[in-house]
Design a protein around this motif. Structure first.
Motif, PDB file in Angstrom:
ATOM      1  N   GLY A   9      36.229  79.599  26.955  1.00 49.58           N
ATOM      2  CA  GLY A   9      37.395  78.783  26.289  1.00 49.58           C
ATOM      3  C   GLY A   9      38.528  79.591  26.120  1.00 49.58           C
ATOM      4  O   GLY A   9      38.626  80.547  26.652  1.00 49.58           O
ATOM      5  N   PRO A  54      41.665  81.748  24.308  1.00 42.02           N
ATOM      6  CA  PRO A  54      41.828  82.355  22.974  1.00 42.02           C
ATOM      7  C   PRO A  54      41.975  81.921  21.686  1.00 42.02           C
ATOM      8  O   PRO A  54      42.757  80.763  21.877  1.00 42.02           O
ATOM      9  CB  PRO A  54      42.787  83.414  23.276  1.00 42.02           C
ATOM     10  CG  PRO A  54      42.914  83.650  24.565  1.00 42.02           C
ATOM     11  CD  PRO A  54      42.720  81.942  25.123  1.00 42.02           C
ATOM     12  N   ARG A  55      41.200  82.149  20.687  1.00 41.32           N
ATOM     13  CA  ARG A  55      41.414  81.426  19.279  1.00 41.32           C
ATOM     14  C   ARG A  55      41.709  82.747  18.307  1.00 41.32           C
ATOM     15  O   ARG A  55      41.331  83.784  18.429  1.00 41.32           O
ATOM     16  CB  ARG A  55      40.265  80.543  19.015  1.00 41.32           C
ATOM     17  CG  ARG A  55      39.789  79.566  19.994  1.00 41.32           C
ATOM     18  CD  ARG A  55      38.778  78.909  19.324  1.00 41.32           C
ATOM     19  NE  ARG A  55      38.193  77.740  20.412  1.00 41.32           N
ATOM     20  CZ  ARG A  55      37.330  77.012  20.000  1.00 41.32           C
ATOM     21  NH1 ARG A  55      36.607  77.083  19.158  1.00 41.32           N
ATOM     22  NH2 ARG A  55      37.043  76.108  21.188  1.00 41.32           N
ATOM     23  N   ASP A  56      42.395  82.136  17.309  1.00 40.63           N
ATOM     24  CA  ASP A  56      42.324  83.187  16.012  1.00 40.63           C
ATOM     25  C   ASP A  56      41.167  82.833  15.123  1.00 40.63           C
ATOM     26  O   ASP A  56      40.911  81.732  14.914  1.00 40.63           O
ATOM     27  CB  ASP A  56      43.755  82.985  15.190  1.00 40.63           C
ATOM     28  CG  ASP A  56      44.877  83.261  16.102  1.00 40.63           C
ATOM     29  OD1 ASP A  56      44.866  84.387  16.740  1.00 40.63           O
ATOM     30  OD2 ASP A  56      46.126  82.547  15.940  1.00 40.63           O
ATOM     31  N   ASN A  57      40.799  83.923  14.166  1.00 39.53           N
ATOM     32  CA  ASN A  57      39.618  83.581  13.186  1.00 39.53           C
ATOM     33  C   ASN A  57      40.503  83.056  11.866  1.00 39.53           C
ATOM     34  O   ASN A  57      41.833  82.591  11.919  1.00 39.53           O
ATOM     35  CB  ASN A  57      39.330  85.035  12.833  1.00 39.53           C
ATOM     36  CG  ASN A  57      39.923  85.903  12.270  1.00 39.53           C
ATOM     37  OD1 ASN A  57      41.299  85.812  12.144  1.00 39.53           O
ATOM     38  ND2 ASN A  57      39.306  86.753  11.631  1.00 39.53           N
ATOM     39  N   LYS A  67      43.621  84.771  10.565  1.00 34.05           N
ATOM     40  CA  LYS A  67      44.737  84.884  11.513  1.00 34.05           C
ATOM     41  C   LYS A  67      44.683  86.559  11.731  1.00 34.05           C
ATOM     42  O   LYS A  67      45.711  86.886  12.131  1.00 34.05           O
ATOM     43  CB  LYS A  67      45.760  84.298  11.035  1.00 34.05           C
ATOM     44  CG  LYS A  67      45.895  82.801  10.780  1.00 34.05           C
ATOM     45  CD  LYS A  67      45.831  81.993  12.188  1.00 34.05           C
ATOM     46  CE  LYS A  67      46.305  80.502  11.798  1.00 34.05           C
ATOM     47  NZ  LYS A  67      45.459  79.788  12.511  1.00 34.05           N
ATOM     48  N   LYS A  94      41.556  87.844  17.144  1.00 30.57           N
ATOM     49  CA  LYS A  94      41.313  86.829  18.200  1.00 30.57           C
ATOM     50  C   LYS A  94      39.895  86.912  18.859  1.00 30.57           C
ATOM     51  O   LYS A  94      39.208  88.074  18.763  1.00 30.57           O
ATOM     52  CB  LYS A  94      42.136  86.800  19.379  1.00 30.57           C
ATOM     53  CG  LYS A  94      43.732  86.568  18.940  1.00 30.57           C
ATOM     54  CD  LYS A  94      44.665  86.417  20.099  1.00 30.57           C
ATOM     55  CE  LYS A  94      46.044  86.005  19.705  1.00 30.57           C
ATOM     56  NZ  LYS A  94      46.033  84.583  19.327  1.00 30.57           N
ATOM     57  N   TYR A  95      39.469  85.543  19.247  1.00 39.14           N
ATOM     58  CA  TYR A  95      38.097  85.607  19.993  1.00 39.14           C
ATOM     59  C   TYR A  95      38.057  84.732  20.867  1.00 39.14           C
ATOM     60  O   TYR A  95      39.032  83.663  21.193  1.00 39.14           O
ATOM     61  CB  TYR A  95      36.872  85.539  18.896  1.00 39.14           C
ATOM     62  CG  TYR A  95      37.071  84.153  18.144  1.00 39.14           C
ATOM     63  CD1 TYR A  95      36.189  83.168  18.703  1.00 39.14           C
ATOM     64  CD2 TYR A  95      37.737  83.906  17.128  1.00 39.14           C
ATOM     65  CE1 TYR A  95      36.156  81.745  18.443  1.00 39.14           C
ATOM     66  CE2 TYR A  95      37.858  82.449  16.551  1.00 39.14           C
ATOM     67  CZ  TYR A  95      37.075  81.630  17.146  1.00 39.14           C
ATOM     68  OH  TYR A  95      37.042  80.026  16.481  1.00 39.14           O
ATOM     69  N   GLN A  96      37.026  84.699  21.884  1.00 39.31           N
ATOM     70  CA  GLN A  96      37.077  83.722  22.647  1.00 39.31           C
ATOM     71  C   GLN A  96      35.832  83.505  23.392  1.00 39.31           C
ATOM     72  O   GLN A  96      34.535  84.382  23.299  1.00 39.31           O
ATOM     73  CB  GLN A  96      37.656  84.472  24.321  1.00 39.31           C
ATOM     74  CG  GLN A  96      37.700  83.562  25.236  1.00 39.31           C
ATOM     75  CD  GLN A  96      38.716  84.084  26.449  1.00 39.31           C
ATOM     76  OE1 GLN A  96      38.902  85.328  26.525  1.00 39.31           O
ATOM     77  NE2 GLN A  96      39.192  83.355  27.255  1.00 39.31           N
TER      78      GLN A  96
END
Length: 49
Positions: free
Chosen positions: A27, A29-32, A35, A38-40
């Motif tokens: 997927g 990259p996203r923020d926790n 903020k 970042k994780y993926q």
């Protein structure tokens, strides 16, 4: 020396390990929630199917 394991035997308590994997899907990259990081998310597959 690190031990090479299959994905299914790796736990949070496993120390110094190596796994050879293939990335099947990933997927964006996203923020926790805070903020701060970042994780993926990724789907991985090892040789032992």
């Amino acid at each position: 020396m690190t031990e090479r394991l299959s994905i299914n035997v790796v736990t949070r308590k496993t120390k110094e390990w190596t796994v050879k994997v293939q990335v099947i899907d990933k997927g964006g990259p996203r923020d926790n929630l805070q903020k701060t990081n970042k994780y993926q998310l990724m789907i991985l597959e090892d040789e032992e199917v």
